[in-house]
Design an enzyme around this catalytic site. Structure first.
Site, mmCIF file in Angstrom:
data_model
loop_
_atom_site.group_PDB
_atom_site.id
_atom_site.type_symbol
_atom_site.label_atom_id
_atom_site.label_comp_id
_atom_site.label_asym_id
_atom_site.label_seq_id
_atom_site.Cartn_x
_atom_site.Cartn_y
_atom_site.Cartn_z
ATOM 1 C CE1 TYR A 136 2.346 10.911 0.341
ATOM 2 C CE2 TYR A 136 0.550 10.279 -1.125
ATOM 3 C CZ TYR A 136 1.027 11.026 -0.061
ATOM 4 O OH TYR A 136 0.178 11.871 0.603
ATOM 5 C CE LYS A 140 0.650 9.700 3.374
ATOM 6 N NZ LYS A 140 0.841 10.275 4.723
#
Length: 236
Positions: A136, A140
């Site tokens: 994750y 990003k």
């Protein structure tokens, strides 16, 4: 009034941003993963058009782009959709490949807004093995890289990245400590701003915020776009 498309807008921050932008009398097009989600959200928001497709499947992402282009020119696109899962390949597909593809295939709007996260700072990035190593946080960081690259390549389009904070959505959980309204108001404000000086910026709660400076490396930006082009067969 702006014409705005929002990915991942059947719940969470995407839904809340859509609701607020509708209240401000903008024209909103939603995105749902499937027909059932589209049916459910129609009971909550009065919108004319909902684009349908699974962001984890390239063929369906390409279909989403065609559906959006068939609806005419948009002023703003908010790339809100994202997942938090231990499945790294799926994380990469939904959080990074999908916004890359949609950016490449949808007719360029005036503004493109990409939801990142403060968790991107100091994330690991294996540029040559993205599909296997993207968690994750890395996904990003890649979003910020994409925004920086777009700001350089498309000066007429205002490209921005947003950190919504840790907010109590389905993804964030009820232990989240940030304000829910602040989590989507930056996107709402950027969605109608014509300030070109904002392009390439990274924002948290409507203010410029600190980001991982690796994203400013133009060679890394180029390498990243080259990798996505190889993986997808589509070039921005």
């Amino acid at each position: 009034m702006a014409k705005i498309f929002i990915t991942g807008s059947t719940d969470g921050l995407g839904f809340l941003a859509a609701k607020r932008l509708l209240a401000d009398e903008n024209e909103i097009v939603l995105h749902a993963r499937n027909e059932q989600r589209a049916t459910d959200v129609r009971q909550k928001l009065n919108v004319k058009d909902i684009v349908i497709g699974d962001l984890g499947k390239q063929s369906e992402v390409e279909s989403i782009a065609k559906q959006v282009n068939a609806l005419g020119q948009f002023d703003t696109i908010i790339y809100n959709a994202g997942i938090y899962t231990s499945n790294r390949e799926l994380t990469f597909k939904v959080n990074d490949v999908a916004p890359y593809l949609l950016t490449a295939l949808i007719n360029k709007p005036k503004r493109s807004i990409y939801v990142s996260s403060g968790m991107h700072i100091n994330a690991k990035l294996d540029i040559n093995n993205l599909a296997k190593t993207t968690d994750y946080s890395s996904s990003k960081l890649q979003i910020v890289l994409l925004v920086k690259a777009l700001a350089k390549r498309y000066p007429k389009m205002i490209s921005t990245a947003v950190d919504p904070g840790w907010v109590p959505t389905k993804m964030g959980g009820q232990m989240a400590t940030d304000d829910l309204t602040a989590g989507y108001m930056t996107q709402v404000k950027l969605a109608t701003s014509d300030d070109k000086s904002l392009s390439g910026g990274y924002f948290h709660h409507q203010k410029p915020s600190c980001y991982d400076k690796r994203a400013d490396d133009e060679e890394l930006q180029d390498d990243y776009l080259e990798q996505l082009a190889k993986i997808t067969g589509i070039t921005i």
